[in-house]
Motif scaffolding. Structure first.
Motif, PDB file in Angstrom:
ATOM      1  N   CYS A  18       0.740  -1.098  -0.330  1.00 42.31           N
ATOM      2  CA  CYS A  18      -0.313  -0.220   0.021  1.00 42.31           C
ATOM      3  C   CYS A  18       0.919   1.398   0.054  1.00 42.31           C
ATOM      4  O   CYS A  18       2.298   1.666   0.450  1.00 42.31           O
ATOM      5  CB  CYS A  18      -0.769  -0.154   1.101  1.00 42.31           C
ATOM      6  SG  CYS A  18      -2.473  -1.276   0.743  1.00 42.31           S
ATOM      7  N   ARG A  19       0.816   1.955  -0.681  1.00 40.32           N
ATOM      8  CA  ARG A  19       0.996   3.804  -0.710  1.00 40.32           C
ATOM      9  C   ARG A  19       0.286   4.596  -1.569  1.00 40.32           C
ATOM     10  O   ARG A  19      -0.585   4.630  -2.063  1.00 40.32           O
ATOM     11  CB  ARG A  19       2.943   3.183  -1.190  1.00 40.32           C
ATOM     12  CG  ARG A  19       1.955   3.281  -2.823  1.00 40.32           C
ATOM     13  CD  ARG A  19       3.020   3.189  -4.117  1.00 40.32           C
ATOM     14  NE  ARG A  19       2.403   3.230  -5.195  1.00 40.32           N
ATOM     15  CZ  ARG A  19       3.381   3.282  -6.667  1.00 40.32           C
ATOM     16  NH1 ARG A  19       4.575   2.839  -6.598  1.00 40.32           N
ATOM     17  NH2 ARG A  19       2.734   2.483  -7.786  1.00 40.32           N
ATOM     18  N   ILE A  20       0.875   5.512  -0.562  1.00 36.85           N
ATOM     19  CA  ILE A  20       0.469   6.790  -1.092  1.00 36.85           C
ATOM     20  C   ILE A  20       1.571   8.052  -2.139  1.00 36.85           C
ATOM     21  O   ILE A  20       2.503   7.917  -1.163  1.00 36.85           O
ATOM     22  CB  ILE A  20      -0.387   7.845   0.303  1.00 36.85           C
ATOM     23  CG1 ILE A  20      -1.506   7.446   0.352  1.00 36.85           C
ATOM     24  CG2 ILE A  20      -0.659   9.299  -0.280  1.00 36.85           C
ATOM     25  CD1 ILE A  20      -2.211   7.579   1.923  1.00 36.85           C
ATOM     26  N   LYS A  21       1.041   8.541  -3.100  1.00 38.80           N
ATOM     27  CA  LYS A  21       1.836   9.660  -3.495  1.00 38.80           C
ATOM     28  C   LYS A  21       1.863   9.988  -3.011  1.00 38.80           C
ATOM     29  O   LYS A  21       0.857  11.489  -3.466  1.00 38.80           O
ATOM     30  CB  LYS A  21       1.939   9.538  -5.385  1.00 38.80           C
ATOM     31  CG  LYS A  21       2.638   9.925  -6.347  1.00 38.80           C
ATOM     32  CD  LYS A  21       2.808   9.459  -7.497  1.00 38.80           C
ATOM     33  CE  LYS A  21       3.727  10.897  -7.706  1.00 38.80           C
ATOM     34  NZ  LYS A  21       3.383  10.309  -9.667  1.00 38.80           N
ATOM     35  N   VAL A  22       2.767  11.367  -2.986  1.00 45.06           N
ATOM     36  CA  VAL A  22       2.676  12.950  -2.314  1.00 45.06           C
ATOM     37  C   VAL A  22       3.418  13.477  -3.315  1.00 45.06           C
ATOM     38  O   VAL A  22       5.050  13.100  -3.704  1.00 45.06           O
ATOM     39  CB  VAL A  22       3.525  13.117  -0.682  1.00 45.06           C
ATOM     40  CG1 VAL A  22       3.309  14.217  -0.005  1.00 45.06           C
ATOM     41  CG2 VAL A  22       2.512  11.710  -0.272  1.00 45.06           C
ATOM     42  N   GLU A  23       2.863  14.431  -3.795  1.00 44.24           N
ATOM     43  CA  GLU A  23       4.059  15.925  -4.272  1.00 44.24           C
ATOM     44  C   GLU A  23       3.476  16.677  -3.846  1.00 44.24           C
ATOM     45  O   GLU A  23       2.868  17.459  -3.312  1.00 44.24           O
ATOM     46  CB  GLU A  23       3.341  15.854  -5.854  1.00 44.24           C
ATOM     47  CG  GLU A  23       3.545  14.509  -6.796  1.00 44.24           C
ATOM     48  CD  GLU A  23       2.990  14.478  -8.142  1.00 44.24           C
ATOM     49  OE1 GLU A  23       3.807  14.861  -8.645  1.00 44.24           O
ATOM     50  OE2 GLU A  23       1.685  13.986  -8.386  1.00 44.24           O
TER      51      GLU A  23
END
Length: 243
Positions: free
Chosen positions: A217-222
């Motif tokens: 599981c992952r969440i992309k942060v920009e």
């Protein structure tokens, strides 16, 4: 004494990534949030894992076997529970990866808003439990569940024998052209450790590749750095990191 009324709470549907089953969950309550806070402050991964497992079990309104869920299913459910219980937003301080010369280290950090609803499960479409060691030898690996996480947390990564034992415990079935061996009932851990040590390096590497292929599981942060303006992109992963 009058009986106090029970508080009402909404029910949410969460889809389990590996099975596509839809389960109904309520938000976790104040008492459950307290359990998580105590577990997190303990900085003991085993305590945290047991607490997370307990919260999932108590908040699910349907029948669910938490022990049978894969690690990535559990991570996904936990993040969704955190989202519906507390909110979708998490504030992070993210470090810019640009070369800054002699600038102060603190100037490299920017406050970033993370949206938990952006969670995704990487690699789930390609994930398979079968590991083909040869034309007539296939391993069926165990589902990487909570017990697997605990085994990883407890074992010493630098210890060769410990690594072999962890790998041996992760094999569910040994399938040949003649038979199917159920590791749990047909062998002992000592037999399995010895068997694993008889594998070739190429076969051993194939099993290691299985562990590397387990979905995450992952969440992309920009974000754009407040100091130098550089655009940064990073994935946030891990159970504890979402709480």
């Amino acid at each position: 004494m009058k009986q106090l009324p029970k508080a009402n709470y909404p029910i949410y549907t969460i889809e389990i990534p590996s099975t596509k089953e839809k389960k109904h969950f309520r938000p976790f309550l104040v008492k459950e949030n307290k359990i998580l806070m105590i577990a997190q402050s303990s900085e003991d991964e085993i305590i945290m894992i047991d607490s997370l497992k307990s919260v999932i079990q108590s908040t699910c309104m349907d029948e669910i076997d938490v022990d049978e869920l894969a690690v990535f299913d559990l991570e996904y459910i936990l993040v969704k529970l955190r989202s519906i219980s507390i909110g979708t937003g998490v504030v992070l301080r993210m470090r810019c990866d640009a070369e800054t010369g002699h600038e102060e280290e603190r100037s490299r950090y920017t406050t970033v808003n993370l949206n938990l609803d952006d969670i995704e499960v990487e690699g789930i479409e390609q994930f398979k439990r079968d590991v083909k060691l040869s034309d007539d030898l296939v391993l069926k690996m165990k589902i990487p569940n909570f017990e697997f996480i605990k085994s990883v947390a407890e074992h010493n990564e630098s210890d060769y024998e410990s690594n072999i034992a962890l790998l041996a415990k992760s094999i569910d079935k040994i399938i040949t052209s003649d038979e199917v061996i159920d590791v749990e009932t047909d062998t002992t851990i000592e037999d399995m450790i010895e068997w694993v040590q008889e594998l070739t390096e190429e076969q051993y590497d194939k099993i290691i590749q299985y562990f590397q292929s387990i979905p995450k599981c992952r969440i992309k942060v920009e974000w754009n750095c407040e100091n130098c303006g550089k655009h940064n992109s990073q994935y946030i992963t891990g159970i504890i990191g979402f709480f």
